[in-house]
Design an enzyme around this catalytic site. Structure first.
Site, PDB file in Angstrom:
ATOM      1  CE  LYS A 140      -3.620  -2.724  -0.222  1.00 27.35           C
ATOM      2  NZ  LYS A 140      -4.321  -3.100   1.027  1.00 27.35           N
TER       3      LYS A 140
HETATM    4  C1  LIG Z   1      -5.437  -4.504   1.427  1.00 24.71           C
HETATM    5  C2  LIG Z   1      -6.897  -4.276   1.341  1.00 24.71           C
HETATM    6  C3  LIG Z   1      -7.774  -4.737   2.507  1.00 24.71           C
HETATM    7  C4  LIG Z   1      -7.194  -5.301   3.523  1.00 24.71           C
HETATM    8  O1  LIG Z   1      -5.993  -4.763   4.210  1.00 24.71           O
HETATM    9  P1  LIG Z   1      -5.177  -5.483   5.413  1.00 24.71           P
HETATM   10  O2  LIG Z   1      -4.363  -4.610   6.000  1.00 24.71           O
HETATM   11  O3  LIG Z   1      -4.018  -6.551   4.635  1.00 24.71           O
HETATM   12  O4  LIG Z   1      -5.982  -6.551   6.069  1.00 24.71           O
HETATM   13  C5  LIG Z   1      -8.940  -4.437   2.397  1.00 24.71           C
HETATM   14  N1  LIG Z   1      -9.651  -3.743   1.498  1.00 24.71           N
HETATM   15  C6  LIG Z   1      -8.815  -3.365   0.440  1.00 24.71           C
HETATM   16  C7  LIG Z   1      -9.694  -2.676  -0.640  1.00 24.71           C
HETATM   17  C8  LIG Z   1      -7.413  -3.609   0.117  1.00 24.71           C
HETATM   18  O5  LIG Z   1      -6.732  -3.317  -0.658  1.00 24.71           O
END
Ligand SMILES: *Cc1c(COP(=O)(O)O)cnc(C)c1O
Length: 382
Positions: A188
């Site tokens: 991210k």
């Molecule tokens: C990455 C992601 C999540 C989950 O994130 P984590 O921190 O890995 O639990 C949820 N929703 C979206 C749209 C994502 O891209």
């Protein structure tokens, strides 16, 4: 292989983590509050609750909003499974709204239409989860207006969108939603290794989420059922979880936050350069609506006939370009098919799932890496 996303860790990040490692508190210490305060200030919202993932943040957000058996939560198929799974953790049902063919975010007209039908059938959702795909905010003013009219609550899944803005306000301000969720997974925008955060302007929701992240326990005498003046006394008021973030992670997050403006700047610059490099190619390029600053978590294109996305995917991977697909529509996952969902229900999200191709995009991407991606895509499309 040039990956589609990669973290950017510098020496300051490393020493921030090491400092905590040598300190008294590895978890539940002062760095958590500092990270939360910094993120709340950044988003211009009263409360931020750090947790061990965005998935956990979505779960405690649903619990704080009272989601349970007999309720339903609506989201889009064009997302990671976690946006829908949070409802299932609470015993609630999931339904989907198709995406807009230009923004690839929730289609607000489709949402309005589905709400009118649901109202007539007495089956309105308790919660709607708009997902800010690729870093572009959904049309939150329109969604907020529908929430007021139909009485549902809104959780923004802003896992892609920390550092972005909508209508001049930072994503996370919660001006048109109850709760906003960020993810700090390494692919991210900024990272805490694993980690997430829930932001809200509402004192009661904040308190409920803080309790749920730590076993449903409170140490606040005002919230207790029985009174005690003993300093060791605490009460478990409900069934919560251990979703706590560590202070090591919070130190990394706090340090990364210092470079968040740079990360967003850099991602916007690379996205602009992709836009210019592909303007003559027979692909659908991403479009950001007026008044929105995307944080460009993903640079996703759509590839149509006569080109075949799957063939291109294989060719580009063979050329060392770590392309990816965002997303396989959630309702087509076997788990959701078992709940009754079928192909053909959400045509736009399904077309997106067949055509989407995500190119590498990350703050530390070098000019050589960028040029290699552009050259490889042009080679297979011309
Ligand atoms: C990455 C992601 C999540 C989950 O994130 P984590 O921190 O890995 O639990 C949820 N929703 C979206 C749209 C994502 O891209």
């Amino acid at each position: 292989m040039i990956p589609y996303g990669r973290q950017d860790i510098d020496d300051a990040d490393v020493s921030a983590v090491v400092d905590v490692l040598r300190s008294d508190f590895l978890t539940t210490g002062p760095t958590i509050a500092r990270f939360e305060d910094a993120m709340a200030a950044h988003a211009g919202v009263a409360h931020a609750i750090a947790v061990n993932s965005a998935t956990s943040a979505l779960h405690i957000a649903c619990l704080a909003l009272g989601l349970g058996p007999g309720d339903s939560l609506w989201t889009v198929p064009n997302t990671f499974v976690a946006s829908a799974n949070c409802a299932r953790y609470c015993g609630a049902s999931v339904d989907f709204v198709d995406i807009n063919p230009v923004t690839w975010n929730i289609d607000v007209d489709a949402l309005a239409h589905k709400l009118a039908e649901a109202e007539a059938a007495g089956a309105l959702p308790r919660i709607v989860v708009p997902v800010h795909f690729a870093g572009q905010s959904c049309d939150m003013a329109a969604i907020g207006a529908l929430a007021e009219r139909y009485g549902f609550r809104v959780i923004e899944d802003a896992s892609h969108a920390v550092g972005g803005s909508y209508a001049g306000r930072p994503v996370g301000c919660c001006a048109w939603s109850d709760i906003t969720v960020f993810s700090f997974h390494p692919v991210k925008i900024m990272t805490t290794a694993e980690g997430g955060m829930a932001l809200t302007a509402d004192n009661d929701l904040a308190e409920a989420m803080r309790r749920m992240r730590s076993h449903g326990i409170t140490r606040d005498p005002a919230a207790m059922q029985f009174s005690s003046t003993e300093p060791w006394y605490y009460e478990q008021l409900e069934l919560g979880y251990n979703y706590r973030m560590t202070d090591l992670q919070a130190a990394l997050g706090l340090s990364q936050m210092g470079r968040l403006p740079h990360f967003i700047e850099r991602r916007n610059l690379l996205a602009e350069r992709y836009e210019a490099a592909f303007v003559d190619l027979p692909v659908q390029r991403p479009q950001v609506a007026a008044g929105i600053r995307s944080s460009w978590h993903l640079y996703t294109l759509r590839i149509r006939t006569p080109f075949d996305r799957d063939l291109l995917f294989r060719q580009l991977r063979r050329d060392g370009i770590g392309v990816n697909v965002h997303y396989i529509p959630v309702h087509l996952q076997p788990y959701y098919r078992d709940l009754g969902f079928r192909p053909g229900q959400y045509p736009e999200a399904e077309a997106h799932g067949r055509e989407a191709l995500t190119l590498p995009l990350f703050a530390k991407m070098t000019d050589d890496e960028f040029d290699a991606v552009v050259a490889a895509l042009r080679r297979v499309l011309i």
